[in-house]
Design a protein around this motif. Structure first.
Motif, mmCIF file in Angstrom:
data_model
loop_
_atom_site.group_PDB
_atom_site.id
_atom_site.type_symbol
_atom_site.label_atom_id
_atom_site.label_comp_id
_atom_site.label_asym_id
_atom_site.label_seq_id
_atom_site.Cartn_x
_atom_site.Cartn_y
_atom_site.Cartn_z
ATOM 1 N N GLY A 166 16.169 91.850 -39.051
ATOM 2 C CA GLY A 166 15.539 91.339 -37.833
ATOM 3 C C GLY A 166 15.370 92.363 -36.733
ATOM 4 N N ILE A 167 15.474 93.656 -37.084
ATOM 5 C CA ILE A 167 15.274 94.734 -36.118
ATOM 6 C C ILE A 167 14.051 95.547 -36.552
ATOM 7 N N PRO A 168 12.854 95.233 -36.032
ATOM 8 C CA PRO A 168 11.640 95.896 -36.498
ATOM 9 C C PRO A 168 11.271 97.186 -35.770
ATOM 10 N N THR A 169 11.694 97.323 -34.506
ATOM 11 C CA THR A 169 11.299 98.494 -33.717
ATOM 12 C C THR A 169 12.288 99.620 -33.964
ATOM 13 N N LEU A 170 11.803 100.727 -34.521
ATOM 14 C CA LEU A 170 12.664 101.810 -34.975
ATOM 15 C C LEU A 170 12.312 103.109 -34.254
ATOM 16 N N GLU A 171 13.299 103.720 -33.625
ATOM 17 C CA GLU A 171 13.109 105.011 -32.959
ATOM 18 C C GLU A 171 13.653 106.110 -33.872
ATOM 19 N N ILE A 172 12.759 106.820 -34.539
ATOM 20 C CA ILE A 172 13.147 107.915 -35.421
ATOM 21 C C ILE A 172 13.148 109.197 -34.595
ATOM 22 N N THR A 173 14.310 109.767 -34.367
ATOM 23 C CA THR A 173 14.387 110.912 -33.468
ATOM 24 C C THR A 173 13.962 112.204 -34.156
ATOM 25 N N LEU A 174 13.599 113.161 -33.327
ATOM 26 C CA LEU A 174 13.265 114.499 -33.824
ATOM 27 C C LEU A 174 14.486 115.414 -33.759
ATOM 28 N N ARG A 175 15.673 114.825 -33.782
ATOM 29 C CA ARG A 175 16.905 115.609 -33.709
ATOM 30 C C ARG A 175 17.207 116.338 -35.020
ATOM 31 N N THR A 176 16.573 115.906 -36.111
ATOM 32 C CA THR A 176 16.760 116.586 -37.392
ATOM 33 C C THR A 176 15.399 117.034 -37.911
ATOM 34 N N GLU A 177 15.428 117.869 -38.918
ATOM 35 C CA GLU A 177 14.186 118.415 -39.476
ATOM 36 C C GLU A 177 13.350 117.371 -40.206
ATOM 37 N N HIS A 178 13.940 116.210 -40.465
ATOM 38 C CA HIS A 178 13.243 115.196 -41.266
ATOM 39 C C HIS A 178 12.505 114.155 -40.432
ATOM 40 N N GLY A 179 12.545 114.282 -39.111
ATOM 41 C CA GLY A 179 11.980 113.244 -38.256
ATOM 42 C C GLY A 179 10.531 112.897 -38.540
ATOM 43 N N LEU A 180 9.674 113.904 -38.564
ATOM 44 C CA LEU A 180 8.240 113.646 -38.759
ATOM 45 C C LEU A 180 7.957 113.046 -40.130
ATOM 46 N N GLU A 181 8.588 113.583 -41.170
ATOM 47 C CA GLU A 181 8.348 113.057 -42.519
ATOM 48 C C GLU A 181 8.882 111.634 -42.642
ATOM 49 N N ALA A 182 10.012 111.357 -41.993
ATOM 50 C CA ALA A 182 10.553 109.996 -42.024
ATOM 51 C C ALA A 182 9.588 109.020 -41.368
ATOM 52 N N ILE A 183 8.994 109.416 -40.255
ATOM 53 C CA ILE A 183 8.004 108.558 -39.589
ATOM 54 C C ILE A 183 6.842 108.280 -40.535
ATOM 55 N N ARG A 184 6.342 109.313 -41.192
ATOM 56 C CA ARG A 184 5.217 109.141 -42.131
ATOM 57 C C ARG A 184 5.568 108.146 -43.234
ATOM 58 N N ARG A 185 6.729 108.346 -43.856
ATOM 59 C CA ARG A 185 7.107 107.506 -44.988
ATOM 60 C C ARG A 185 7.355 106.064 -44.580
ATOM 61 N N ILE A 221 17.663 111.023 -39.009
ATOM 62 C CA ILE A 221 17.630 111.058 -40.477
ATOM 63 C C ILE A 221 18.166 112.399 -40.982
ATOM 64 N N ASP A 222 19.331 112.350 -41.635
ATOM 65 C CA ASP A 222 19.931 113.568 -42.197
ATOM 66 C C ASP A 222 19.465 113.822 -43.628
ATOM 67 N N ASP A 223 19.119 112.758 -44.350
ATOM 68 C CA ASP A 223 18.648 112.855 -45.738
ATOM 69 C C ASP A 223 17.348 112.070 -45.834
ATOM 70 N N ILE A 224 16.255 112.755 -46.054
ATOM 71 C CA ILE A 224 14.938 112.102 -46.054
ATOM 72 C C ILE A 224 14.845 110.989 -47.089
ATOM 73 N N GLU A 225 15.633 111.086 -48.158
ATOM 74 C CA GLU A 225 15.562 110.075 -49.205
ATOM 75 C C GLU A 225 16.188 108.750 -48.784
ATOM 76 N N THR A 226 16.875 108.721 -47.651
ATOM 77 C CA THR A 226 17.446 107.461 -47.161
ATOM 78 C C THR A 226 16.528 106.752 -46.170
ATOM 79 N N ALA A 227 15.499 107.428 -45.707
ATOM 80 C CA ALA A 227 14.710 106.913 -44.578
ATOM 81 C C ALA A 227 14.091 105.546 -44.849
ATOM 82 N N VAL A 228 13.400 105.415 -45.964
ATOM 83 C CA VAL A 228 12.677 104.171 -46.252
ATOM 84 C C VAL A 228 13.646 103.019 -46.488
ATOM 85 N N ASP A 229 14.692 103.252 -47.277
ATOM 86 C CA ASP A 229 15.663 102.184 -47.546
ATOM 87 C C ASP A 229 16.383 101.755 -46.264
ATOM 88 N N LEU A 230 16.695 102.714 -45.416
ATOM 89 C CA LEU A 230 17.336 102.399 -44.138
ATOM 90 C C LEU A 230 16.428 101.519 -43.292
#
Length: 214
Positions: free
Chosen positions: A38-57, A21-30
């Motif tokens: 039909g793809i429910p299992t999502l691997e949100i990487t910690l490669r960017t600074e937004h990883g943890l917040e994206a997981i939360r949202r 996630i490069d832009d946290i505001e795209t996380a939920v819509d993405l």
């Protein structure tokens, strides 16, 4: 702690998208676009600074998403992603310290470690983990490696990731020890940047419809 087992988490879709996630505001819509396709299992990487917040949202706002963390490389990160609500954690490799941390936290998050050698696989088995990621799959032998590992480790199951494409995925999915594949092609950077969610959903539908090669 997820009620799903690691294998159920991976089998929920043909492909586990590896998402940075490069832009946290795209996380939920993405996430909505992927789940809708039909793809429910999502691997949100910690490669960017937004990883943890994206997981939360995503965990909070996207119904039907099975949210996990990727690029988890130590025990501290494992605790952080568990606290953020991740149901599973995926690592690019595996060592004794991460194995011990995974064992300690087994009641709160599923660890799906990345392995590239039989030795790492045996380390995982010693710590009660038999569902793994083969990474980087194409570099370490891909399908030939998985076929070789199936002989001595027939009960182990994999999500191979790294260099896999929509064209090669069906051949991986046909292997008896493969549950799904991981890939980045479901979330093209331009489509995410432009908020082209229809394209993301289309790619997700195509991925969800992938069939094992005959």
């Amino acid at each position: 702690m997820s009620k799903l087992t690691p294998r159920e988490i991976l089998q929920a879709g043909r492909v586990v998208p590896v998402i940075a996630i490069d832009d946290i505001e795209t996380a939920v819509d993405l996430a909505h676009a992927l789940v809708e396709g039909g793809i429910p299992t999502l691997e949100i990487t910690l490669r960017t600074e937004h990883g943890l917040e994206a997981i939360r949202r995503i965990k909070r706002e996207v119904k039907g998403a099975i949210v996990g963390a990727g690029t988890v490389v130590n025990g501290e990160q494992l605790k952080q992603v568990a606290d953020a609500g991740a149901e599973f954690a995926i690592s690019p490799g595996f060592n004794i310290k991460l194995a011990q941390a995974a064992q300690t936290m087994a009641g709160s998050i599923h660890m799906i470690p990345g392995i590239a050698t039989p030795g790492e696989l045996m380390l995982a088995l010693e710590h009660g983990i038999d569902t793994l990621k083969l990474f980087p799959a194409e570099v370490v032998g891909g399908k030939a490696m998985l076929k070789a590992l199936y002989g001595p480790f027939a009960d182990v199951r994999f999500c191979p990731t790294g260099g896999i494409t929509p064209q090669s995925a069906p051949e991986y999915l046909a292997l008896p020890n493969v549950l799904c594949v991981g890939g980045t092609w479901l979330t093209p950077k331009d489509a995410v940047k432009n908020r082209d969610w229809n394209t993301i959903t289309k790619l997700a539908k195509e991925a969800a419809a992938l069939q094992p090669a005959k």
